[in-house]
Design an enzyme around this catalytic site. Structure first.
Site, PDB file in Angstrom:
ATOM      1  CG  HIS A 156      17.176  26.481   0.614  1.00  0.00           C
ATOM      2  ND1 HIS A 156      18.068  25.933   1.506  1.00  0.00           N
ATOM      3  CD2 HIS A 156      16.069  26.773   1.336  1.00  0.00           C
ATOM      4  CE1 HIS A 156      17.513  25.879   2.712  1.00  0.00           C
ATOM      5  NE2 HIS A 156      16.301  26.389   2.632  1.00  0.00           N
ATOM      6  CG  ASP A 364      24.439  24.699  -6.861  1.00  0.00           C
ATOM      7  OD1 ASP A 364      23.347  24.708  -6.271  1.00  0.00           O
ATOM      8  OD2 ASP A 364      25.126  23.666  -7.023  1.00  0.00           O
TER       9      ASP A 364
HETATM   10  C1  GDG Z   1      19.613  23.208  -2.871  1.00  0.00           C
HETATM   11  C2  GDG Z   1      20.340  24.269  -3.723  1.00  0.00           C
HETATM   12  C3  GDG Z   1      21.877  24.699  -1.801  1.00  0.00           C
HETATM   13  C4  GDG Z   1      24.003  14.047  -3.060  1.00  0.00           C
HETATM   14  N1  GDG Z   1      24.176  12.784  -3.480  1.00  0.00           N
HETATM   15  C5  GDG Z   1      24.008  12.015  -2.402  1.00  0.00           C
HETATM   16  C6  GDG Z   1      23.729  12.832  -1.319  1.00  0.00           C
HETATM   17  N2  GDG Z   1      23.732  14.066  -1.756  1.00  0.00           N
HETATM   18  C7  GDG Z   1      23.547  15.221  -0.869  1.00  0.00           C
HETATM   19  C8  GDG Z   1      24.837  15.980  -0.772  1.00  0.00           C
HETATM   20  C9  GDG Z   1      24.360  17.334  -0.305  1.00  0.00           C
HETATM   21  C10 GDG Z   1      22.985  17.425  -0.949  1.00  0.00           C
HETATM   22  O1  GDG Z   1      22.611  16.119  -1.374  1.00  0.00           O
HETATM   23  C11 GDG Z   1      22.999  18.300  -2.182  1.00  0.00           C
HETATM   24  O2  GDG Z   1      23.079  19.611  -1.776  1.00  0.00           O
HETATM   25  P1  GDG Z   1      23.503  20.756  -2.788  1.00  0.00           P
HETATM   26  O3  GDG Z   1      23.697  21.968  -1.984  1.00  0.00           O
HETATM   27  O4  GDG Z   1      24.726  20.338  -3.520  1.00  0.00           O
HETATM   28  O5  GDG Z   1      22.360  20.885  -3.872  1.00  0.00           O
HETATM   29  P2  GDG Z   1      20.726  20.867  -3.983  1.00  0.00           P
HETATM   30  O6  GDG Z   1      20.163  19.545  -3.685  1.00  0.00           O
HETATM   31  O7  GDG Z   1      20.457  21.378  -5.346  1.00  0.00           O
HETATM   32  O8  GDG Z   1      20.222  21.909  -2.871  1.00  0.00           O
HETATM   33  C12 GDG Z   1      21.800  24.384  -3.285  1.00  0.00           C
HETATM   34  C13 GDG Z   1      21.043  23.719  -0.993  1.00  0.00           C
HETATM   35  O9  GDG Z   1      19.695  23.653  -1.489  1.00  0.00           O
HETATM   36  C14 GDG Z   1      20.987  24.116   0.477  1.00  0.00           C
HETATM   37  O10 GDG Z   1      20.516  25.403   0.636  1.00  0.00           O
HETATM   38  O11 GDG Z   1      23.224  24.590  -1.389  1.00  0.00           O
HETATM   39  O12 GDG Z   1      22.436  25.408  -4.027  1.00  0.00           O
HETATM   40  O13 GDG Z   1      20.255  23.937  -5.106  1.00  0.00           O
HETATM   41  O14 GDG Z   1      24.212  17.386   1.085  1.00  0.00           O
HETATM   42  O15 GDG Z   1      25.681  15.310   0.119  1.00  0.00           O
HETATM   43  N3  GDG Z   1      23.505  12.394  -0.088  1.00  0.00           N
HETATM   44  C15 GDG Z   1      23.546  11.064   0.102  1.00  0.00           C
HETATM   45  N4  GDG Z   1      23.808  10.191  -0.923  1.00  0.00           N
HETATM   46  C16 GDG Z   1      24.054  10.639  -2.181  1.00  0.00           C
HETATM   47  O16 GDG Z   1      24.299   9.855  -3.095  1.00  0.00           O
HETATM   48  N5  GDG Z   1      23.308  10.582   1.314  1.00  0.00           N
END
Ligand code: GDG
Length: 455
Positions: A156, A364
């Site tokens: 990921h 990222d």
């Molecule tokens: C890894 C990789 C890759 C955030 N704040 C809240 C909340 N979130 C949710 C977001 C989003 C998720 O968390 C974060 O996803 P990201 O993709 O931005 O980042 P990582 O957590 O680092 O994920 C990344 C991912 O895996 C998938 O393969 O895209 O690059 O680092 O869904 O919405 N959700 C809620 N409240 C919050 O305050 N409910």
């Protein structure tokens, strides 16, 4: 259809509690369709650790099976090698990576233990799908135990250039283990290129040219599968009761002012301090916007047991205080910084109420916030996405305003451009982005990975 066995560090939840991330939802859908098992860590730390009784929770065709880890595993495997070594190295941060043979041994031990606990759950024709940087060695351990099933692996987070990865002690052991998987999935073409370059440079490997690579006498398939979200489902959230309630609450507060939104787990890879400085620069360069625009930064804490994370939180509090001190007025605050999570459905309303999103990670794998922001917009009056060129998402979201997060002046002028962007242009960019997000949604991602694994 073959039964599916998914392995990831954190599992579930099986029911949509409003807290489940998009990924969990996509995997549960897939598991329901095929029937299967989701195996991973229970989230509990206990004295018996990986020797704990198997916890089982069944919902129709899907079973969650989890085990504990003990305090040593937590320190060495999870907080140690996974989060203090691999996470920084794979995000190009050699400067803060910790290299410890003790962490490394703990990581190997936990991979071996998870394989041993998974083994009795497996049937001979199961398809096995292992997720992420916690389990580089798991496939190789299963092979050693005689498992001949198809096993796929999806990373990921980014795969760095070979020169960077080669700073990791015993990096070859780590990558060699990956070759035990039949299919290695990465987020982007750039990651795939780095992986193939690594095999060529460090393992005398060859790209067989048909999507397969050969190294260390093994052949594996390697491909990019950019992860997606449940695009239409998320769009509907923003129109649903919780989304609407949150949007109206914000609009009442904003009272005609425009909002920029940022949503990130507190993590140094997300570039939040750089973003705050870019916003400061924006108010310096475009003083006419003071009092009219503000940043809402939602930043739920993560991995607070790792020092680097506590530090960044302090830095952010300090920066927000400094910027607010410089520009705030009695009735306006430039940066609202909220360090708690929002329920997913409410989050969709926060995105909808925001005229622009700043998604500016320094590195990222993909970044799902960029995709959620676009999905949540009103098609008639959409907001603008500012996206870092260093997010994997930039590879397939070219209609966003692509920025270099290190260049505060560039980000500041992109904020200005987004505020001034005419409706026609906003709609055209949004339409192209949204259409591609519907095509490349989470279902498509899982299906394309699993059908390639089947082939
Ligand atoms: C890894 C990789 C890759 C955030 N704040 C809240 C909340 N979130 C949710 C977001 C989003 C998720 O968390 C974060 O996803 P990201 O993709 O931005 O980042 P990582 O957590 O680092 O994920 C990344 C991912 O895996 C998938 O393969 O895209 O690059 O680092 O869904 O919405 N959700 C809620 N409240 C919050 O305050 N409910």
């Amino acid at each position: 259809m073959k039964r599916l066995v998914v392995v990831s560090n954190r599992v579930g939840p099986l029911k949509d509690t409003g807290k489940a991330g998009g990924l969990a939802v996509a995997l549960v859908d897939m598991l329901r369709e095929r029937g299967g098992v989701w195996f991973g860590w229970s989230g509990e730390i206990s004295d018996v650790g990986t020797f704990s009784e198997l916890r089982r929770e069944r919902s129709k065709t899907v079973e969650l099976c989890t085990i504990d880890i003990d305090a040593t595993d937590n320190a060495e495997f999870y907080a140690g090698y996974a989060n203090r070594t691999l996470w920084p190295v794979l995000h190009y941060r050699l400067d803060i990576a910790e290299f410890s043979p003790v962490f490394e041994a703990g990581y190997r031990r936990v991979n071996e233990r998870f394989a041993a606990r998974l083994l009795p759950l497996l049937r001979s024709d199961d398809q096995i799908w292992v997720h992420d940087y916690h389990f580089f060695h798991l496939g190789a351990e299963l092979r050693r135990m005689g498992v001949e099933n198809r096993i796929g692996f999806f990373l990921h987070i980014p795969f760095p250039p070979p020169d960077m990865l080669s700073a990791l002690p015993r990096h070859r052991d780590l990558v060699r283990s990956l070759l035990a998987y039949d299919l290695i999935g990465l987020q982007t073409d750039r990651d795939r290129r780095h992986f193939v370059d690594y095999l060529r440079e460090e393992a005398g490997g060859v790209d067989l040219g048909d999507g397969r690579v050969e190294a260390w006498g093994r052949i594996a398939r390697v491909a990019a599968f950019p992860i997606g979200i449940d695009t239409e489902g998320f769009h509907e959230f923003a129109d649903g009761p919780e989304g609407r309630r949150e949007r109206l609450r914000l609009e009442r507060h904003l009272n005609g002012r425009r909002q920029i939104v940022g949503v990130d787990r507190i993590d140094y890879s997300k570039g939040i301090p750089h973003r705050f400085r870019a916003v400061e620069r924006f108010f310096d360069d475009y003083p006419e916007h003071r009092g009219k625009v503000s940043l809402l930064q939602v930043a739920p804490p993560s991995r607070s047991e790792v020092d680097a994370y506590a530090e960044i939180r302090r830095e952010l509090e300090h920066l927000a205080g400094h910027i607010n001190g410089r520009f705030a007025d009695v009735d306006w605050t430039p940066i609202r910084f909220i360090t708690r999570g929002f329920p997913r459905r409410a989050l969709s309303g926060v995105y909808r109420a925001s005229r622009m999103a700043l998604v500016t990670p320094l590195r990222d794998g993909m970044n799902l916030v960029a995709k959620e922001y676009v999905a949540a917009q009103d098609h008639q009056d959409p907001g603008v996405l500012l996206l870092s060129r260093f997010a994997g998402a930039a590879e397939s979201m070219g209609e966003a305003l692509i920025v270099n997060p290190y260049a505060a002046d560039e980000v500041a002028s992109a904020i200005k451009a987004a505020l001034d962007m005419p409706l026609d242009e906003r709609r055209a960019r949004h339409h192209a982005l949204y259409t591609r997000l519907v095509e490349g949604d989470a279902k498509h991602w899982a299906n394309s990975f699993l059908s390639m694994l089947d082939r």
